[in-house]
Motif scaffolding. Structure first.
Motif, mmCIF file in Angstrom:
data_model
loop_
_atom_site.group_PDB
_atom_site.id
_atom_site.type_symbol
_atom_site.label_atom_id
_atom_site.label_comp_id
_atom_site.label_asym_id
_atom_site.label_seq_id
_atom_site.Cartn_x
_atom_site.Cartn_y
_atom_site.Cartn_z
ATOM 1 N N ALA A 198 6.067 9.562 -8.260
ATOM 2 C CA ALA A 198 7.032 8.513 -8.604
ATOM 3 C C ALA A 198 6.318 7.216 -8.964
ATOM 4 O O ALA A 198 6.683 6.547 -9.939
ATOM 5 C CB ALA A 198 8.003 8.294 -7.443
ATOM 6 N N LEU A 199 5.298 6.858 -8.200
ATOM 7 C CA LEU A 199 4.546 5.635 -8.485
ATOM 8 C C LEU A 199 3.817 5.730 -9.823
ATOM 9 O O LEU A 199 3.757 4.748 -10.564
ATOM 10 C CB LEU A 199 3.566 5.343 -7.352
ATOM 11 N N SER A 200 3.304 6.908 -10.141
ATOM 12 C CA SER A 200 2.656 7.096 -11.451
ATOM 13 C C SER A 200 3.656 6.913 -12.582
ATOM 14 O O SER A 200 3.365 6.258 -13.587
ATOM 15 C CB SER A 200 2.029 8.488 -11.544
ATOM 16 N N ASP A 201 4.853 7.478 -12.415
ATOM 17 C CA ASP A 201 5.897 7.320 -13.436
ATOM 18 C C ASP A 201 6.289 5.859 -13.593
ATOM 19 O O ASP A 201 6.466 5.367 -14.710
ATOM 20 C CB ASP A 201 7.134 8.149 -13.077
ATOM 21 N N SER A 243 8.073 13.811 0.045
ATOM 22 C CA SER A 243 6.675 14.124 0.367
ATOM 23 C C SER A 243 5.731 13.061 -0.191
ATOM 24 O O SER A 243 6.075 12.299 -1.101
ATOM 25 C CB SER A 243 6.310 15.486 -0.204
ATOM 26 N N ASP A 244 4.519 13.059 0.352
ATOM 27 C CA ASP A 244 3.485 12.144 -0.151
ATOM 28 C C ASP A 244 3.229 12.359 -1.638
ATOM 29 O O ASP A 244 3.072 11.396 -2.392
ATOM 30 C CB ASP A 244 2.171 12.346 0.608
ATOM 31 N N SER A 245 3.188 13.628 -2.043
ATOM 32 C CA SER A 245 2.927 13.902 -3.460
ATOM 33 C C SER A 245 4.076 13.416 -4.338
ATOM 34 O O SER A 245 3.847 12.944 -5.455
ATOM 35 C CB SER A 245 2.652 15.391 -3.694
ATOM 36 N N CYS A 264 0.852 -1.177 0.000
ATOM 37 C CA CYS A 264 0.000 0.000 0.000
ATOM 38 C C CYS A 264 0.895 1.237 0.000
ATOM 39 O O CYS A 264 2.011 1.207 0.531
ATOM 40 C CB CYS A 264 -0.873 -0.017 1.251
ATOM 41 N N VAL A 265 0.412 2.304 -0.581
ATOM 42 C CA VAL A 265 1.160 3.559 -0.581
ATOM 43 C C VAL A 265 1.544 3.939 0.846
ATOM 44 O O VAL A 265 2.639 4.432 1.098
ATOM 45 C CB VAL A 265 0.349 4.681 -1.255
ATOM 46 N N CYS A 266 0.656 3.672 1.792
ATOM 47 C CA CYS A 266 0.932 4.032 3.189
ATOM 48 C C CYS A 266 2.094 3.226 3.772
ATOM 49 O O CYS A 266 2.684 3.623 4.777
ATOM 50 C CB CYS A 266 -0.320 3.880 4.051
ATOM 51 N N GLU A 267 2.468 2.095 3.161
ATOM 52 C CA GLU A 267 3.636 1.324 3.585
ATOM 53 C C GLU A 267 4.917 1.856 2.940
ATOM 54 O O GLU A 267 5.998 1.725 3.494
ATOM 55 C CB GLU A 267 3.471 -0.155 3.211
ATOM 56 N N ILE A 268 4.783 2.432 1.772
ATOM 57 C CA ILE A 268 5.938 2.922 1.016
ATOM 58 C C ILE A 268 6.389 4.286 1.522
ATOM 59 O O ILE A 268 7.582 4.517 1.743
ATOM 60 C CB ILE A 268 5.588 3.003 -0.490
ATOM 61 N N THR A 269 5.445 5.186 1.721
ATOM 62 C CA THR A 269 5.753 6.573 2.057
ATOM 63 C C THR A 269 6.669 6.734 3.267
ATOM 64 O O THR A 269 7.619 7.523 3.200
ATOM 65 C CB THR A 269 4.445 7.374 2.229
#
Length: 132
Positions: free
Chosen positions: A90-93, A83-85, A72-77
């Motif tokens: 980065a994940l979108s790229d 920053s979260d954004s 989950c993004v919350c595990e990666i951040t």
């Protein structure tokens, strides 16, 4: 004769002892055959390599590959020092480059490294020792 042709002529002379126009043309034609054998669309390859050239994206894809499961993004951040954004961008790229998959489950978004990402990382790992 162009500067490139003169340099190629000097190389052939050094390698073969002599050179003529046909030798230069044959060498150029051989190189052109190599280029024409490249895959037709290498854009995704170049994009994947470019995307991995960023520290944040590289760290994220390494993390996903090491986890061996969806994260989950919350595990990666929390483990990426941006920053979260920046993590979302980065994940979108990485997704656009075909290096991660994504899945939305309610309000949660999960990412996982693709086989392509794993293969690229594996190639880097296998060749790192020999290049040092």
């Amino acid at each position: 004769m162009s500067q490139q042709s003169e340099r190629l002529e000097r190389l052939i002379v050094e390698q073969e002892g002599e050179c003529c126009v046909e030798d230069i043309n044959a060498r150029v034609e051989a190189m052109e055959r190599h280029v024409s054998a490249f895959p037709a669309d290498t854009g995704r390859d170049r994009t994947a390599l470019k995307v991995l050239g960023n520290d944040t994206r590289y760290t994220i894809v390494r993390l996903l590959a090491a986890a061996g499961r969806e994260l989950c993004v919350c595990e990666i951040t929390p483990v990426v020092d941006v920053s979260d954004s920046a993590v979302s961008h980065a994940l979108s790229d990485l997704f656009e480059a075909g290096l991660v998959t994504r899945r939305k489950d309610g309000t949660w978004r999960y990412y996982e490294a693709t086989e392509r990402a794993a293969a690229l990382l594996d190639a880097l790992d296998r060749t790192r020792e020999g290049s040092q």
